[in-house]
Write a protein that holds these residues in place. Structure first.
Motif, PDB file in Angstrom:
ATOM      1  N   UNK A   8       0.832  -1.208   0.000  1.00 12.79           N
ATOM      2  CA  UNK A   8       0.000   0.000   0.000  1.00 12.79           C
ATOM      3  C   UNK A   8       0.866   1.257   0.000  1.00 12.79           C
ATOM      4  N   UNK A   9       1.921   1.246   0.815  1.00 15.54           N
ATOM      5  CA  UNK A   9       2.811   2.405   0.863  1.00 15.54           C
ATOM      6  C   UNK A   9       3.498   2.606  -0.483  1.00 15.54           C
ATOM      7  N   UNK A  10       3.940   1.530  -1.104  1.00 17.41           N
ATOM      8  CA  UNK A  10       4.565   1.624  -2.421  1.00 17.41           C
ATOM      9  C   UNK A  10       3.630   2.248  -3.438  1.00 17.41           C
ATOM     10  N   UNK A  11       2.361   1.865  -3.398  1.00 18.93           N
ATOM     11  CA  UNK A  11       1.374   2.455  -4.308  1.00 18.93           C
ATOM     12  C   UNK A  11       1.167   3.934  -4.021  1.00 18.93           C
ATOM     13  N   UNK A  12       1.122   4.304  -2.743  1.00 16.41           N
ATOM     14  CA  UNK A  12       0.955   5.723  -2.396  1.00 16.41           C
ATOM     15  C   UNK A  12       2.153   6.540  -2.871  1.00 16.41           C
ATOM     16  N   UNK A  13       3.359   5.989  -2.722  1.00 15.07           N
ATOM     17  CA  UNK A  13       4.554   6.695  -3.199  1.00 15.07           C
ATOM     18  C   UNK A  13       4.477   6.933  -4.702  1.00 15.07           C
ATOM     19  N   UNK A  14       4.101   5.907  -5.428  1.00 17.53           N
ATOM     20  CA  UNK A  14       4.000   6.031  -6.886  1.00 17.53           C
ATOM     21  C   UNK A  14       2.880   6.988  -7.272  1.00 17.53           C
ATOM     22  N   UNK A  15       1.738   6.884  -6.619  1.00 18.96           N
ATOM     23  CA  UNK A  15       0.599   7.768  -6.895  1.00 18.96           C
ATOM     24  C   UNK A  15       0.955   9.221  -6.622  1.00 18.96           C
ATOM     25  N   UNK A  16       1.633   9.467  -5.501  1.00 17.91           N
ATOM     26  CA  UNK A  16       2.015  10.840  -5.147  1.00 17.91           C
ATOM     27  C   UNK A  16       2.970  11.416  -6.195  1.00 17.91           C
ATOM     28  N   UNK A  17       3.906  10.599  -6.646  1.00 21.53           N
ATOM     29  CA  UNK A  17       4.856  11.059  -7.677  1.00 21.53           C
ATOM     30  C   UNK A  17       4.116  11.388  -8.970  1.00 21.53           C
ATOM     31  N   UNK A  18       3.230  10.514  -9.379  1.00 21.15           N
ATOM     32  CA  UNK A  18       2.475  10.732 -10.617  1.00 21.15           C
ATOM     33  C   UNK A  18       1.569  11.954 -10.484  1.00 21.15           C
ATOM     34  N   UNK A  19       0.929  12.117  -9.336  1.00 19.71           N
ATOM     35  CA  UNK A  19       0.057  13.284  -9.118  1.00 19.71           C
ATOM     36  C   UNK A  19       0.825  14.600  -9.201  1.00 19.71           C
ATOM     37  N   UNK A  57       7.962  12.996   1.162  1.00 16.15           N
ATOM     38  CA  UNK A  57       6.790  13.729   1.643  1.00 16.15           C
ATOM     39  C   UNK A  57       6.879  15.203   1.253  1.00 16.15           C
ATOM     40  N   UNK A  58       8.033  15.784   1.464  1.00 11.95           N
ATOM     41  CA  UNK A  58       8.245  17.189   1.125  1.00 11.95           C
ATOM     42  C   UNK A  58       8.157  17.405  -0.383  1.00 11.95           C
ATOM     43  N   UNK A  59       8.785  16.554  -1.154  1.00 10.81           N
ATOM     44  CA  UNK A  59       8.789  16.682  -2.615  1.00 10.81           C
ATOM     45  C   UNK A  59       7.392  16.513  -3.191  1.00 10.81           C
ATOM     46  N   UNK A  60       6.641  15.555  -2.668  1.00  7.66           N
ATOM     47  CA  UNK A  60       5.301  15.277  -3.188  1.00  7.66           C
ATOM     48  C   UNK A  60       4.228  16.163  -2.576  1.00  7.66           C
ATOM     49  N   UNK A  61       4.604  16.922  -1.543  1.00  7.79           N
ATOM     50  CA  UNK A  61       3.676  17.798  -0.828  1.00  7.79           C
ATOM     51  C   UNK A  61       2.509  17.010  -0.235  1.00  7.79           C
ATOM     52  N   UNK A  62       2.848  15.922   0.410  1.00  6.76           N
ATOM     53  CA  UNK A  62       1.875  15.111   1.143  1.00  6.76           C
ATOM     54  C   UNK A  62       2.426  14.877   2.537  1.00  6.76           C
ATOM     55  N   UNK A  63       1.560  14.508   3.453  1.00  2.00           N
ATOM     56  CA  UNK A  63       2.025  14.292   4.827  1.00  2.00           C
ATOM     57  C   UNK A  63       2.691  12.931   4.972  1.00  2.00           C
ATOM     58  N   UNK A  64       3.576  12.861   5.948  1.00  2.00           N
ATOM     59  CA  UNK A  64       4.172  11.573   6.293  1.00  2.00           C
ATOM     60  C   UNK A  64       3.083  10.597   6.744  1.00  2.00           C
TER      61      UNK A  64
END
Length: 125
Positions: A8-19, A57-64
């Motif tokens: 799940x975390x891996x998917x969130x990382x990829x989703x955040x990057x794509x977003x 988190x900082x790069x993607x502008x999402x919370x930890x």
């Protein structure tokens, strides 16, 4: 088959990057995370260390919180409220500065350049 927390975390990382419309190389350049490490994180082969998570988190502008759990424990509305409060306070400061300037002009009168004249203070020994 149920996904693991790591998947799940891996998917969130990829989703955040794509977003954020970033390529993996752009993320690596911004975060100084090695490309192979980013691939391992996004493919859920390994859990990122805390420093890497913070950079992502900082790069993607999402919370930890969101990266790790998928939930926002501190709502973005809190940040929006804080930003709104800063703007409100800045407005008050500007208005107070205008009032102070008006009082100075009333007491001292404007000088020739449209600025207030500086009043000299007498120092009493």
């Amino acid at each position: 088959m149920a996904k693991t927390q790591l998947e799940d975390m891996g998917e969130r990382l990829k989703t955040a990057r794509i977003n954020r419309k970033l390529t993996k190389m752009e993320v690596c350049w911004r975060t100084q995370i090695q490309p192979d490490a980013l691939e391992v994180y996004e493919s859920a082969q390994e859990e990122p260390d805390l420093l890497s998570l913070a950079k992502l988190s900082d790069t993607y502008r999402v919370s930890l919180d969101w990266l790790i759990t998928g939930f926002e424990f501190y709502s973005k509305s809190l940040l929006a409220n804080a930003e709104q409060e800063v703007k409100r306070l800045q407005s008050i400061i500007k208005e107070q500065s205008r009032v102070i300037e008006t009082i100075r002009e009333a007491v001292n009168g404007p000088n020739q350049k449209g600025q207030t004249a500086k009043r000299k203070r007498k120092v009493i020994p």
